[in-house]
Design an enzyme around this catalytic site. Structure first.
Site, mmCIF file in Angstrom:
data_model
loop_
_atom_site.group_PDB
_atom_site.id
_atom_site.type_symbol
_atom_site.label_atom_id
_atom_site.label_comp_id
_atom_site.label_asym_id
_atom_site.label_seq_id
_atom_site.Cartn_x
_atom_site.Cartn_y
_atom_site.Cartn_z
ATOM 1 N N GLY A 79 14.868 2.662 -29.518
ATOM 2 C CA GLY A 79 13.789 2.712 -28.528
ATOM 3 C C GLY A 79 12.556 1.996 -29.040
ATOM 4 O O GLY A 79 11.430 2.478 -28.898
ATOM 5 N N SER B 67 11.132 -0.992 -28.329
ATOM 6 C CA SER B 67 10.368 -1.990 -27.570
ATOM 7 C C SER B 67 9.132 -1.429 -26.889
ATOM 8 O O SER B 67 8.263 -2.193 -26.454
ATOM 9 C CB SER B 67 11.263 -2.657 -26.522
ATOM 10 O OG SER B 67 11.721 -1.711 -25.570
ATOM 11 N N ASN C 226 14.269 7.422 -32.223
ATOM 12 C CA ASN C 226 13.135 7.556 -31.325
ATOM 13 C C ASN C 226 13.534 7.542 -29.857
ATOM 14 O O ASN C 226 12.796 8.025 -29.005
ATOM 15 C CB ASN C 226 12.147 6.411 -31.608
ATOM 16 C CG ASN C 226 11.059 6.313 -30.566
ATOM 17 O OD1 ASN C 226 10.242 7.224 -30.422
ATOM 18 N ND2 ASN C 226 11.042 5.217 -29.827
ATOM 19 N N SER D 242 10.071 17.045 -29.848
ATOM 20 C CA SER D 242 9.033 17.096 -28.817
ATOM 21 C C SER D 242 8.375 18.471 -28.807
ATOM 22 O O SER D 242 9.021 19.489 -29.112
ATOM 23 C CB SER D 242 9.628 16.809 -27.439
ATOM 24 O OG SER D 242 8.669 17.024 -26.417
ATOM 25 N N TYR E 184 15.915 18.752 -21.518
ATOM 26 C CA TYR E 184 15.273 17.895 -22.511
ATOM 27 C C TYR E 184 14.846 18.720 -23.720
ATOM 28 O O TYR E 184 15.045 18.312 -24.877
ATOM 29 C CB TYR E 184 14.080 17.186 -21.884
ATOM 30 C CG TYR E 184 13.386 16.192 -22.779
ATOM 31 C CD1 TYR E 184 14.047 15.066 -23.242
ATOM 32 C CD2 TYR E 184 12.048 16.363 -23.136
ATOM 33 C CE1 TYR E 184 13.418 14.135 -24.048
ATOM 34 C CE2 TYR E 184 11.403 15.432 -23.937
ATOM 35 C CZ TYR E 184 12.083 14.324 -24.397
ATOM 36 O OH TYR E 184 11.444 13.408 -25.199
ATOM 37 N N ALA E 185 14.262 19.892 -23.454
ATOM 38 C CA ALA E 185 13.825 20.759 -24.552
ATOM 39 C C ALA E 185 15.008 21.213 -25.394
ATOM 40 O O ALA E 185 14.916 21.296 -26.621
ATOM 41 C CB ALA E 185 13.071 21.967 -23.998
ATOM 42 N N ALA E 186 16.124 21.508 -24.744
ATOM 43 C CA ALA E 186 17.311 21.922 -25.492
ATOM 44 C C ALA E 186 17.810 20.792 -26.385
ATOM 45 O O ALA E 186 18.179 21.009 -27.542
ATOM 46 C CB ALA E 186 18.404 22.356 -24.522
ATOM 47 N N ALA E 187 17.827 19.574 -25.848
ATOM 48 C CA ALA E 187 18.269 18.427 -26.653
ATOM 49 C C ALA E 187 17.321 18.174 -27.813
ATOM 50 O O ALA E 187 17.755 17.899 -28.939
ATOM 51 C CB ALA E 187 18.371 17.189 -25.768
#
Length: 240
Positions: free
Chosen positions: A10, A12, A76, A128, A140-143
């Site tokens: 990630g 760029s 990232n 995060s 997303y939080a779990a990942a």
């Protein structure tokens, strides 16, 4: 100063781009992975790999590790799909886990043999602030919580190898991905700012500075740690 070669996913945009510029200014070689590589201003080598495609990722990493003797990787790249409980699509759950976690494992494992041979290496995972709880970000939080678990486990497994593993957990940071879900002046932005004692968003370069430290020589006795870089937003919350 020893010149190192780092792989950044990630790379760029946002934090990845800011970190690439920092490392290049410090004299390091930067290899970035991104979907789009049509940026002649990138401070290093930018390679197009779709990290959501496991076969393409494996092939791309084999090619890169045959060309570069990497000293470390910064995982990232991230993917987020907003949904409240009751509205979460299981396909989105699968995609969120696969896209955020599989590339981190693939890159770390691809670079591991060379780092072990050198007896020196750095792995930095981007987590995060949302792991402490933010509405609509269950998947997303779990990942990103799993990224912290990766960090702690890998740090233990590699502690005697000269390879450190740490993570950085950004608070609200003004990146392209953040703005896709949080427009300027939106209620979502106001909610995020209400969580930040400093009452502002983070800057990509501020986050990049913390990652750069974990990649450095002086950080060699730090491993398995998660650093919240969040304007104080994690103060008073239950730590993981």
């Amino acid at each position: 100063m020893t010149q190192r070669t780092f792989l950044i996913t990630g790379a760029s945009k946002g934090i990845g781009r800011a970190l690439s510029e920092r490392l290049a200014r410090a004299g390091h070689q930067v290899v970035g992975i991104a979907r789009r590589t049509d940026d002649p201003t990138f401070p290093g080598t930018l390679v197009s790999i779709d990290l959501a495609d496991r076969d393409a990722t494996d092939k791309g990493l084999r090619e890169l590790t045959s060309r570069y003797a990497f000293d470390g990787v910064v995982n990232n790249m991230g993917f987020v799909k907003l949904a409240r409980l009751g509205e979460i699509e299981l396909d989105d759950l699968d995609r969120t886990f696969s896209t955020n976690l599989a590339p981190a494992v693939q890159t770390a494992q691809a670079l591991l043999p060379n780092m072990k041979e050198k007896g020196w290496g750095r792995i930095v995972n981007l987590s995060s602030l949302v792991v402490l709880g933010v509405a609509q970000r269950s998947t997303y939080a779990a990942a990103k919580s799993a990224m912290i678990s990766f960090t702690r486990t890998w740090a233990l497994e590699l502690a005697d190898s000269g390879i450190t593993v740490n993570s950085v957990a950004p608070g609200p940071t003004e990146t392209e991905m953040f703005r896709e879900n949080t427009p300027v002046g939106s209620e979502a932005e106001k909610r995020f700012l209400s969580l930040v004692p400093m009452k502002r968003l983070g800057k990509p370069d501020e986050l990049a500075a913390s990652v750069e430290f974990f990649l450095s020589e002086p950080a060699g006795f730090i491993t398995g740690q998660t650093l919240y870089v969040d304007g104080g937003a994690s103060i008073g919350k239950a730590a993981i």
